[in-house]
Scaffold this active site. Sequence first.
Site, mmCIF file in Angstrom:
data_model
loop_
_atom_site.group_PDB
_atom_site.id
_atom_site.type_symbol
_atom_site.label_atom_id
_atom_site.label_comp_id
_atom_site.label_asym_id
_atom_site.label_seq_id
_atom_site.Cartn_x
_atom_site.Cartn_y
_atom_site.Cartn_z
ATOM 1 N N ARG B 51 0.819 -1.195 0.000
ATOM 2 C CA ARG B 51 0.000 0.000 0.000
ATOM 3 C C ARG B 51 0.863 1.259 0.000
ATOM 4 O O ARG B 51 0.695 2.153 -0.829
ATOM 5 C CB ARG B 51 -0.920 -0.012 1.222
ATOM 6 C CG ARG B 51 -2.127 0.851 1.122
ATOM 7 C CD ARG B 51 -3.028 0.610 2.316
ATOM 8 N NE ARG B 51 -2.258 0.157 3.466
ATOM 9 C CZ ARG B 51 -1.594 0.947 4.297
ATOM 10 N NH1 ARG B 51 -1.637 2.256 4.136
ATOM 11 N NH2 ARG B 51 -0.913 0.443 5.301
ATOM 12 N N LYS B 80 23.749 -8.663 0.685
ATOM 13 C CA LYS B 80 25.213 -8.811 0.610
ATOM 14 C C LYS B 80 25.907 -8.020 1.703
ATOM 15 O O LYS B 80 27.120 -7.849 1.690
ATOM 16 C CB LYS B 80 25.714 -8.354 -0.759
ATOM 17 C CG LYS B 80 25.197 -9.188 -1.904
ATOM 18 C CD LYS B 80 25.770 -8.702 -3.223
ATOM 19 C CE LYS B 80 25.023 -9.339 -4.391
ATOM 20 N NZ LYS B 80 25.303 -8.644 -5.660
ATOM 21 N N ARG B 101 11.443 2.437 3.422
ATOM 22 C CA ARG B 101 10.874 1.666 4.526
ATOM 23 C C ARG B 101 11.938 0.671 4.977
ATOM 24 O O ARG B 101 12.604 0.036 4.148
ATOM 25 C CB ARG B 101 9.630 0.912 4.095
ATOM 26 C CG ARG B 101 9.247 -0.149 5.149
ATOM 27 C CD ARG B 101 7.825 -0.558 5.134
ATOM 28 N NE ARG B 101 6.931 0.533 5.257
ATOM 29 C CZ ARG B 101 5.728 0.461 5.855
ATOM 30 N NH1 ARG B 101 5.346 -0.667 6.421
ATOM 31 N NH2 ARG B 101 4.935 1.489 5.884
ATOM 32 N N HIS B 129 6.240 7.014 10.907
ATOM 33 C CA HIS B 129 5.630 6.795 9.589
ATOM 34 C C HIS B 129 4.920 8.093 9.214
ATOM 35 O O HIS B 129 3.697 8.139 9.106
ATOM 36 C CB HIS B 129 4.649 5.626 9.683
ATOM 37 C CG HIS B 129 4.131 5.142 8.356
ATOM 38 N ND1 HIS B 129 4.633 5.570 7.144
ATOM 39 C CD2 HIS B 129 3.150 4.247 8.048
ATOM 40 C CE1 HIS B 129 3.980 4.974 6.170
ATOM 41 N NE2 HIS B 129 3.083 4.171 6.675
#
Lengths: 362, 362, 362
Positions: B51, B80, B101, B129
């Site tokens: 979303r 890695k 994120r 957020h």
Amino acid sequence: MRSVIDIVDLSVEEIDGLIDVASDIIENPKKYSEKCKGKKLATLFFEPSTRTRLSFEAAMIELGGNVIGFSSANSSSASKGESVADTAKVISCYADIIAMRHPLEGAPLVAALNASIPVINAGDGGHKHPTQTLADLLTIKREKGRLNNLTVGFCGDLKYGRTVHSLLGALSRYTGIKVVLISPEELMVPAYVKHDILEKNNMDYVETTDLESALPSLDVLYMTRVQQERFADVEEYERLKDSYILTAEKMEKAKSDTIVLHPLPRVNEISVAIDKDDRACYFKQVLNGKYMRMALILKLLEIREKDDSPFTIDREDFVYSTYKCHNKKCISMVEQELVNIAKPSETDQSVLRCVYCDKKVN
Amino acid sequence: MRSVIDIVDLSVEEIDGLIDVASDIIENPKKYSEKCKGKKLATLFFEPSTRTRLSFEAAMIELGGNVIGFSSANSSSASKGESVADTAKVISCYADIIAMRHPLEGAPLVAALNASIPVINAGDGGHKHPTQTLADLLTIKREKGRLNNLTVGFCGDLKYGRTVHSLLGALSRYTGIKVVLISPEELMVPAYVKHDILEKNNMDYVETTDLESALPSLDVLYMTRVQQERFADVEEYERLKDSYILTAEKMEKAKSDTIVLHPLPRVNEISVAIDKDDRACYFKQVLNGKYMRMALILKLLEIREKDDSPFTIDREDFVYSTYKCHNKKCISMVEQELVNIAKPSETDQSVLRCVYCDKKVN
Amino acid sequence: MRSVIDIVDLSVEEIDGLIDVASDIIENPKKYSEKCKGKKLATLFFEPSTRTRLSFEAAMIELGGNVIGFSSANSSSASKGESVADTAKVISCYADIIAMRHPLEGAPLVAALNASIPVINAGDGGHKHPTQTLADLLTIKREKGRLNNLTVGFCGDLKYGRTVHSLLGALSRYTGIKVVLISPEELMVPAYVKHDILEKNNMDYVETTDLESALPSLDVLYMTRVQQERFADVEEYERLKDSYILTAEKMEKAKSDTIVLHPLPRVNEISVAIDKDDRACYFKQVLNGKYMRMALILKLLEIREKDDSPFTIDREDFVYSTYKCHNKKCISMVEQELVNIAKPSETDQSVLRCVYCDKKVN
């Protein structure tokens, strides 16, 4: 039509041409911003590589083109057993040019032989990675002003480092190059690289285990990572590893105009403290990689406009089907109905090598 | 140059400005359809979030820009071992703005400190957020006509819900806000949130375990999910969970102009039957999130045009390196050579907090 | 508003119209290169399918549009338990049209019933895959010049092959079609397909286990894969499998103008040697799939411009909620608060079928 699987697929003149185009892009980005309008790049990454994939995608977008693709094998038809050849034929229906990364050696060559569009090798296992070498060359050219008359040190894992072998191959075609090979004994440049590249081209080279004493002589220092898993003896690794970590202290021994390169990703082999040193050029190398990929995409699409004949590798001295490759990392181990092809080694005609992975087959 | 890591990085005036731009985009989408032509957004999602990622991507495309990126860590260089700082430096060579994120708290801050382009925090673990809060604010503004003089109920998991804490922080800067905190005892708002946000700003608030009796007073009901894994005692969870599920029956107790918000994804905490109720605004919230992200991308790119100095967080009262953060979910636990920085708490100068995750370090 | 979940959602006239548009796109690609400027396709692939996903993405890009989406469930909100209905509502805020692939039967129908934009089924488990059938039809039309008066052989797994059942359904609406069903006994066309498609429409068909003897009569040969896992008895599989592999030797028995189709990916059921045979049309089929998807996207977006009423499936004879579907691969097994709907079978009104997966519920 042309594909680029190995850096030696490009002549010195072509590489110089790509460097010129990349330099022009850097100066005049707007001139190129619509060059690939309506064209599509397919990024076929059968194993993840953010940096390389996003570099290709940014390159295509800055040329005004579009991108489709996948970033790992489990989100591709490969998980259903589709061959590389079929994937290449299918993608030729959707895109204008392919950038392929694959864990098996030779997979991009198989794709190029089956696609009806140009294929760029974006890394095939430990084998080849030509666009990294293009990034290296542009960085050296822009930072040092030349690609000849340079003392170039390679430090770290020189045994398995494909970027090292590839850059050595590319530099072997320029004059006045002195090479300093700095590594633990376990990770020295393999005999075939010494033989086929350094000695065949009469390159001036020395080997050493000591980074600090080598540093003062270098114009370019190409760092790579020394990985623990390469050592049979963990204690040996622990004893050695710090010698091959570049620190601010060691950099004091380098010349004021030495440049430090690294193919990235770095783990700890270059101290973060060096990032602020003007001689640290590994992030410039990232940017230059994007510009060289733009130049290469442009060139291959231009060639294709004029010549859409299939990419082939037939050569009179090729030996078909008699020899089978036994390299477990070679695409010929899994690809269906692939014709086995062996070619005589350039330095010793009695030695036959697999055309896909370059390993000896006899 | 500006990055947005926390909602409080934006002043009330700036948030009002973003709301105005978003409203104008809604009225005149065509006016904005080429604003970011030639620009690239990099969506760096180290954990999946369809979303949020698609909202950012749709936002950039509706501004005429392009998108590159990845949608999970296993298709990125992180597998890695590349540091967040190096990833940020590399991506700065490819894109014009980053939305990140990450499962570790503070990772987007580390990225912002190392990138040469703006970074938007698209969620860092349970920490911050900010663009969700921007979506919440635009929805309240558009549906209620104001951001002050409102009675706002928060229901469900108020202990771990980062969107709840963040919206409380944003609302604390407006006047006349009454807060009703509705949750089981196990999931009440933590003491530091009460102290640093509610009490510090003299906000009017009450706590209750009873959704039904709270409903009639609310202008806004912000629902969140009560997850079984938050409870030590499964029976306790089973006994409680239905009380915090919003049903058509419960909605009969709400005012005719109460609006229901939810950050989504929903599992079963709001009955599907309510979707048709005009008071259900959680899908409008999704749409508003896209418009606020458009406004934010525009604003940050505009700022960068004028000022490309690096993003820094230096402050005189910061304490460097003496204290180490012990929060296992903090980026400082894994990022190489990261400088430990502690800052005095705003409400109690003797308390030092990690700048990356805001947890106490002394 | 229209969505396309099943090939029979399109009338013969509509299919002919799509073929005309696709043919015009092939002739005049530039005419269409900006048709979807500013529009977004969302590719929601809850399971990987490179070929289908990239075909849709290439289609949208060649129409001048943009693409957002995901390529596997683990990089989507589905991993957090979001329902298909909610995903459809959320994506409607970001995109203009959806192409959905899902492992559960009926999921795209659930999406279509909840989205406010058109949904195209890009494959739902073993159930439906209408755009593959569109690719098949365009290929037959372009290669044979007609869609009637053809002898069409289907070879391989006719029991589970959804592309076979779907193409049979589509061809049943044209005249003069003779069908030759070639398969091992274990993998014969199921009774309901014979009954509902072949017999109901009075189609001329024969069944055989022998590919070689059937070949000379065919205008079209549609190959599919015989998978080992379909057989209870491994020895039986080993004994049979070679009979259903198409080789150059077998192709000698076919007519000079027989065309060979395959939905791909192929594993080994068609020898690579046949790829060079002019009668091999499976890669043309891939290209045609892209053009039919372009035509379909155009058509659905045009319809939506004129009519944005929600997609519904209400019918007077539907039976609500009394019957529950017990098919474990049906979306109704997991989707929250989904209304169970049964419909009378077209050929036998006493048989009720689930509207989502078409399995019997009584």
